[in-house]
Design an enzyme around this catalytic site. Sequence first.
Site, short mmCIF file in Angstrom:
data_model
loop_
_atom_site.label_atom_id
_atom_site.label_comp_id
_atom_site.label_asym_id
_atom_site.label_seq_id
_atom_site.Cartn_x
_atom_site.Cartn_y
_atom_site.Cartn_z
N CYS A 33 3.19 4.71 -10.21
CA CYS A 33 4.63 4.59 -10.10
C CYS A 33 5.26 5.14 -11.37
O CYS A 33 5.07 4.57 -12.45
CB CYS A 33 5.02 3.12 -9.91
SG CYS A 33 6.80 2.80 -9.83
N CYS B 31 7.94 10.86 -8.00
CA CYS B 31 7.84 9.53 -7.40
C CYS B 31 6.69 9.62 -6.41
O CYS B 31 6.64 10.56 -5.59
CB CYS B 31 9.14 9.14 -6.69
SG CYS B 31 9.02 7.60 -5.74
#
Length: 271
Positions: free
Chosen positions: A78, A193
């Site tokens: 992440c 992302c």
Amino acid sequence: MTTTNSAKPILVFDSGIGGLTVLREARVLMPERHFIYVADDAGFPYGPWEEPALKAHVIDLFGKLLAEHDPEICVIACNTAFTLVGADLRAAFPAMPFVGTVPAIKPAAERTRSGLVSVLATPGTVKRAYTRDLIQSFASQCDVRLVGSERLAPMAEAYIRGETLADDAVRAEIAQCFIEQDGRKTDIVVLACTHYPFMANLFRKLAPWPVDWLDPAEAIARQARRLVPPLETLAPGEDIAVFTSGNPDFSTRRLMQGFGLQIESNSRTNR
């Protein structure tokens, strides 16, 4: 080589289910290991969090995860989390190796021919000093546009679960990535992302011209492999998924099963 008696699982962490892109690559490179996939769906999305609160939340959560699962290493799949709290995690748990996820700005700067690079990310990743430091260190000769989308990660979660997205809605989220300047065009878009690579084919279809959509998942998996001792035989156990809400919906459960993950219930993380 390490024997199976000392084998520990690999923990892969994300705010949601986007980190499955990293898990997919890690399994290819570490087929003898077992994995724990942790989705902090109770905290998702991370974008609206204030930074001090998110730092405290992630560090507290990892205290529980490490105590319960005792992994070999932790992969933070992440960008938003790692660019904010990666250094704090390493300071809080110095005995645990952490593999982080950061925007792939360096390889983008090395590959671009036009010098126009866009970074498609969450607002949290865009505003991090960490991200701007990467640009200054590795892409100072490029024109790098940071595009922070508030909607795209939730849209990707829905898309991964099989929901249909309106083309115009997706097109609106990626439109700012495409720049024409002095006869040059953007030729690389960094997917900053881990949710976004699941939508790469959709991005390609809706893009105004072809670009290289740069997915860091394989590089993350290679770094994890370097830190994990190989095993002579398959490690005992099974791959599991942990959801911090303790209550993933039916479509998410079906997706986890499709990835060969058993959803763990009654985890201390969910209490």
